[in-house]
Design an enzyme around this catalytic site. Structure first.
Site, PDB file in Angstrom:
ATOM      1  CG  ASP A  54      -0.232   0.000   2.535  1.00  0.00           C
ATOM      2  OD1 ASP A  54       1.017   0.064   2.541  1.00  0.00           O
ATOM      3  OD2 ASP A  54      -0.889  -0.058   3.584  1.00  0.00           O
ATOM      4  CG  ASP A  78       1.048   3.881   4.682  1.00  0.00           C
ATOM      5  OD1 ASP A  78      -0.055   3.496   4.269  1.00  0.00           O
ATOM      6  OD2 ASP A  78       1.844   3.148   5.298  1.00  0.00           O
ATOM      7  CG  ASP A  96      -3.593   3.361   4.922  1.00  0.00           C
ATOM      8  OD1 ASP A  96      -4.691   3.082   4.427  1.00  0.00           O
ATOM      9  OD2 ASP A  96      -2.868   2.540   5.513  1.00  0.00           O
TER      10      ASP A  96
END
Length: 510
Positions: free
Chosen positions: A343, A345, A434
């Protein structure tokens, strides 16, 4: 609802175990064509020689099973150059070329660096005129001197992505993950600390003597290391990888929104595959889990740095449309220098924004992206941050800043590299992102916490508590002796408050 899963340890694809004669390096695996190594078995032993040959081949070195004219470097352990030449005479082996005669420490340094290193006097084996005299023990090994300086805390070690001991750290990562699945916290921490300290070593463990003086290696850990040295694998790791429960939890937690409680429930219900889970009409999924299943193939594939950079550009464009002076920093593994991740961030902060503007920003960004068709799912978690609250004493505590967990629809035309998805006729990729919004005066603490790695942050907080009588988390640093909050404008200032040498982000891959 289970919290979103941001990272998972993956077992490295195991090579088939070799029996009988060793396999020579295949041409496609060789990176350094002009360098041909032969490892002398004398005074080393078959097991260690086999282990070193395999490690060197994995790093792209050409290692020959038998001595031949093509060999450019002969490597020996506890032998002088005279010993090696005498061995060649006894074996009646004639080498027309003049290969370098080197101590095994040279090869170990090459394996650690992942490339040939310069040969110096400490590496070269001494040959006397009368080389029939084999009493010269050769140059001493230089590795153990580094062991004395290793700290038990990851925040006092510099850990880059150049892992010399991957065969061991992969094993302990798998064992730690299995303990996490079984909620056995003590054993999980034991294996995580072992993996962490081994990742920081500037040399490769090739014998149990090399583990002397290294912290965080208890008797159980050392038994596993010894088995890997002798057999090339761990029976305990092999059992875990074949364990039905581990396999099921590994599979279930790979779905966005599925944590340990849901995995336990599905396993007890008899599910072993995702297709069975998805087709069971009695199960009710959360909105996050439905999105996880819908975009599963994209989400389980790795995010490249090129994709992360493309997302970064779009995040900055959106954020600065509302807060022009905002700072947007990519954190996590990509800030630590990784080329791939699960992912992306981002930490967002603005020096000139009001509290209301901060609270409204992430929702405004989501509204903008929804209009543009760039967001596939999002979950906005409101801030519960309180300025006067003491830092959490828990080493794994989550912060209280406003954050947004989302699945971003990245147009592949924005990615600055060739992507296989284009060949499949797909024009976009679902990527986990995120976003974290923090007050400007807390940006240094938030940046330090969100950069990671997980074990580095655990040890940093543990060090603060046990060695400095302070409490550190993503919000603040509190001195328990003076009973005051310590301010910091940068990560460097936080390290200084703790009395630590500054560790660069790319050296925090613990």
């Amino acid at each position: 609802m289970d919290p979103p899963q941001t990272s998972h340890l993956s077992p490295r694809k195991k090579r088939p175990r070799q029996t009988g004669a060793l396999m020579a390096s295949s041409p496609q695996d060789i990176k350094f064509q002009d360098l041909v190594v032969f490892i002398l078995e004398k005074k080393m032993g078959t097991t260690r020689r086999t282990f070193l040959m395999e490690l060197a081949r994995r790093k792209g070195f050409r290692v020959e099973n038998e001595l031949s004219d093509s060999v450019t470097h002969i490597v020996a352990e506890n032998n002088s150059g005279s010993d090696v030449l005498e061995w060649l005479q006894v074996q009646k082996i004639q080498v027309s070329s003049q290969p370098e005669l080197l101590d095994v420490s040279w090869l170990i340094e090459c394996i650690g660096a992942g490339k040939p290193v310069e040969m110096t006097g400490k590496h070269q084996l001494v040959v006397r005129r009368d080389y029939s005299d084999s009493t010269n023990p050769g140059p001493p090994k230089t590795l153990p001197t580094a062991v004395q300086k290793i700290s038990q805390y990851a925040c006092q070690r510099r850990t880059t992505l150049n892992n010399c001991n991957q065969i061991f750290t992969d094993a302990f990562d798998i064992l730690a993950e299995n303990c996490e699945f079984r909620e056995n916290e003590d054993s999980c921490v034991t294996f995580m600390r072992a993996a962490s300290v081994l990742k920081s070593l500037p040399f490769t463990i090739i014998s149990m003597k090399d583990t002397e003086g290294i912290p965080c290696l208890g008797s159980k850990v050392k038994c596993i290391i010894e088995e890997i040295i002798e057999d090339g694998e761990s029976s305990e790791v092999k059992a875990v990888l074949n364990d039905e429960r581990y396999q099921s939890f590994k599979l279930f937690t790979s779905v966005f929104g599925v944590g340990l409680k849901t995995s336990e429930k599905w396993f007890r219900m008899g599910f072993r595959t995702l297709s069975k889970v998805r087709s069971d009409e009695s199960l009710k999924f959360t909105r996050m889990q439905r999105a996880g299943f819908l975009y599963y193939e994209d989400l389980v594939s790795c995010v490249t740095r090129a994709e992360a950079e493309a997302v970064s550009v779009l995040v900055k464009e959106a954020v600065r449309a509302f807060l022009p002076d905002a700072f947007v920093t990519m954190t996590g593994g990509f800030r630590r220098g990784k080329k791939m991740g699960h992912d992306v961030d981002f930490l967002i902060t603005s020096p000139g924004s009001t509290e209301d503007e901060e609270q409204q920003l992430l929702q405004k960004v989501m509204n903008l992206w929804e209009k543009k068709g760039l967001v596939l799912y999002y979950d906005l978690v409101e801030s519960t941050f309180e300025k006067l609250r003491l830092p959490s004493r828990k080493v794994d505590a989550l912060d209280h800043f406003q954050k947004c967990f989302l699945i971003f629809k990245l147009p592949l035309q924005r990615v600055d590299s060739d992507q296989s998805s284009w060949q499949e006729g797909k024009t976009w990729k679902a990527i986990r992102v995120d976003l974290v919004m923090c007050p400007y005066e807390r940006r240094a603490f938030a940046l330090l916490g969100w950069t990671g790695s997980r074990q580095f942050e655990r040890d940093l907080r543990r060090y603060a508590t046990h060695e400095r009588k302070m409490i550190l988390d993503n919000h603040a640093l509190y001195d328990k002796t003076k009973r005051i909050f310590l301010k910091a404008e940068s990560e460097e200032e936080i390290f200084a408050h703790l009395g630590l040498d500054y560790i660069e982000p790319w050296e925090r891959n613990a």
